[in-house]
Design an enzyme around this catalytic site. Structure first.
Site, PDB file in Angstrom:
ATOM      1  N   LEU A  14       0.818  -1.210   0.000  1.00  0.00           N
ATOM      2  CA  LEU A  14       0.000   0.000   0.000  1.00  0.00           C
ATOM      3  C   LEU A  14       0.854   1.263   0.000  1.00  0.00           C
ATOM      4  CD1 LEU A  14      -2.843  -0.965   2.535  1.00  0.00           C
ATOM      5  CD2 LEU A  14      -2.970  -0.944   0.027  1.00  0.00           C
ATOM      6  N   THR A  32       9.826   7.142   2.963  1.00  0.00           N
ATOM      7  CA  THR A  32      10.920   6.470   3.656  1.00  0.00           C
ATOM      8  C   THR A  32      10.923   4.996   3.305  1.00  0.00           C
ATOM      9  OG1 THR A  32       9.828   5.794   5.724  1.00  0.00           O
ATOM     10  CG2 THR A  32      10.594   8.086   5.561  1.00  0.00           C
ATOM     11  N   ASP A  56      14.544   2.964   9.296  1.00  0.00           N
ATOM     12  CA  ASP A  56      14.018   1.792   9.993  1.00  0.00           C
ATOM     13  C   ASP A  56      13.243   2.340  11.185  1.00  0.00           C
ATOM     14  OD1 ASP A  56      13.533  -0.386  11.659  1.00  0.00           O
ATOM     15  OD2 ASP A  56      15.465  -1.332  11.264  1.00  0.00           O
ATOM     16  N   ASN A  83       2.736   3.778   7.796  1.00  0.00           N
ATOM     17  CA  ASN A  83       2.385   2.587   7.036  1.00  0.00           C
ATOM     18  C   ASN A  83       3.314   1.401   7.286  1.00  0.00           C
ATOM     19  OD1 ASN A  83       1.204   1.091   4.582  1.00  0.00           O
ATOM     20  ND2 ASN A  83       3.346   1.355   3.976  1.00  0.00           N
ATOM     21  N   SER A 134      -3.799   0.604   9.973  1.00  0.00           N
ATOM     22  CA  SER A 134      -4.062  -0.493  10.897  1.00  0.00           C
ATOM     23  C   SER A 134      -4.563  -1.665  10.061  1.00  0.00           C
ATOM     24  CB  SER A 134      -5.072  -0.066  11.954  1.00  0.00           C
ATOM     25  OG  SER A 134      -5.316  -1.087  12.887  1.00  0.00           O
ATOM     26  N   TYR A 148       0.603 -10.128  15.617  1.00  0.00           N
ATOM     27  CA  TYR A 148       0.188  -9.045  14.731  1.00  0.00           C
ATOM     28  C   TYR A 148      -0.991  -8.294  15.342  1.00  0.00           C
ATOM     29  CZ  TYR A 148      -1.685  -6.820  10.486  1.00  0.00           C
ATOM     30  OH  TYR A 148      -2.164  -5.931   9.561  1.00  0.00           O
ATOM     31  N   LYS A 152      -1.580  -4.300  16.402  1.00  0.00           N
ATOM     32  CA  LYS A 152      -2.635  -3.482  15.799  1.00  0.00           C
ATOM     33  C   LYS A 152      -3.670  -3.034  16.834  1.00  0.00           C
ATOM     34  CE  LYS A 152      -1.017  -3.304  11.666  1.00  0.00           C
ATOM     35  NZ  LYS A 152      -0.428  -2.037  11.176  1.00  0.00           N
ATOM     36  N   THR A 183      -2.048  -7.456  -1.876  1.00  0.00           N
ATOM     37  CA  THR A 183      -0.733  -6.815  -1.880  1.00  0.00           C
ATOM     38  C   THR A 183       0.301  -7.919  -1.658  1.00  0.00           C
ATOM     39  OG1 THR A 183      -0.666  -6.447   0.518  1.00  0.00           O
ATOM     40  CG2 THR A 183      -1.730  -4.736  -0.821  1.00  0.00           C
TER      41      THR A 183
END
Length: 276
Positions: A14, A32, A56, A83, A134, A148, A152, A183
């Site tokens: 994304l 970045t 990073d 992101n 998110s 994960y 989130k 993706t």
């Protein structure tokens, strides 16, 4: 009116697609990446409308330095997009301590560091927008993605609280919650070594569903970033932007179940009040 965006994690997924579409429409992007060469083709095409820095997000000092440099060199930045992130697929017991620390440091602590670094600059310029990428996984949970989800659900709580803190300064925060979207997310998922004890369990069912393609991925990444851009253009400031039929239906069902469970406990909840 063209805008300037600051986006982390722009080498793929994304983040890359959002960067491409913003540049194509005439906006400026501060992007970045962990590998500068990942955006060489866009630099060749768009020149100084694309500002690139190596970052990073687990390095908090670097986050503050890059954000400060972007504002200093570009002036006003209208939208910050947090992101950068990835997933860990496996039962919680299967993951190493280092894998746990890294996903939390990237998805949660890294996002917090970015937002905290940007807020003073946005406040000084009189306002701005922050979009935190998110997931439906910030409100619902699948077995096998516990780490994960921890990251989130954590960033959702942080953003919801901070959004209230920043109302007086004209800074609006939005949690963007896509469902399973086409993706490269799955290819970047970290997979701890499996334990036989989890064979044929819910965590293993999800893992096998992803590997076989049975786990439905129905979201269109292009449409996801289009809805994000449209939201900014319209000036809308929802706390959450849920994207995808799967995300909407899953979150809706989870919220209904939580309300029902909460209401069933009302008498118990009220029973622990101090006697008047």
């Amino acid at each position: 009116m063209n805008k300037t965006w600051f986006i982390t994690g722009t080498s793929a997924g994304l983040g890359r697609l959002l960067t491409e579409r913003l540049l194509a429409r005439g906006d400026r992007v501060a992007a970045t990446v962990r590998r500068l060469e990942a955006l060489d083709d866009l630099v060749d095409t768009y020149g100084d409308r694309l500002w690139v820095a190596k970052l990073d997000v687990t390095d908090a000092a670097a986050v503050h330095s890059v954000v400060d440099r972007a504002f200093a060199e570009l002036g006003r930045i209208d939208v910050i997009v947090s992101n950068a992130g990835y997933g860990v697929l496996g039962a919680a017991e299967e993951a190493s301590d280092e894998q746990i620390r890294h996903v939390i440091n990237t998805n949660l602590v890294g996002s917090i560091s970015l937002i905290r670094a940007a807020i003073p600059r946005l406040r000084e310029q009189g306002g701005g927008r922050v979009l935190q990428i998110s997931s439906e996984g910030g409100q619902i949970a699948y077995p096998g993605f516990s780490l994960y989800h921890a990251s989130k659900w954590g960033i959702e709580g942080f953003v919801e609280s901070m959004a209230k803190e920043l109302v007086p300064f004209g800074i609006a925060l939005t949690l963007v919650e896509p469902g399973p979207t086409a993706t490269n997310f799955v290819s970047g998922v970290v997979r701890p070594p499996t334990m036989a004890v989890y064979d044929a369990t819910p965590a293993d069912d999800v893992r096998r569903g992803i590997d076989s393609g049975a786990f439905p991925v129905t979201g269109d990444a292009g449409k996801v970033v289009d809805r994000m851009i449209e939201m900014i253009e319209e000036g809308a400031t929802p706390l959450r932007l849920t994207l995808g039929a799967s995300a909407f239906d899953g979150v809706h069902a989870a919220l209904q179940q939580r309300i029902e469970a909460l209401e069933a406990q009302k008498a118990i909840a009220y029973s622990v009040e101090l006697d008047k």
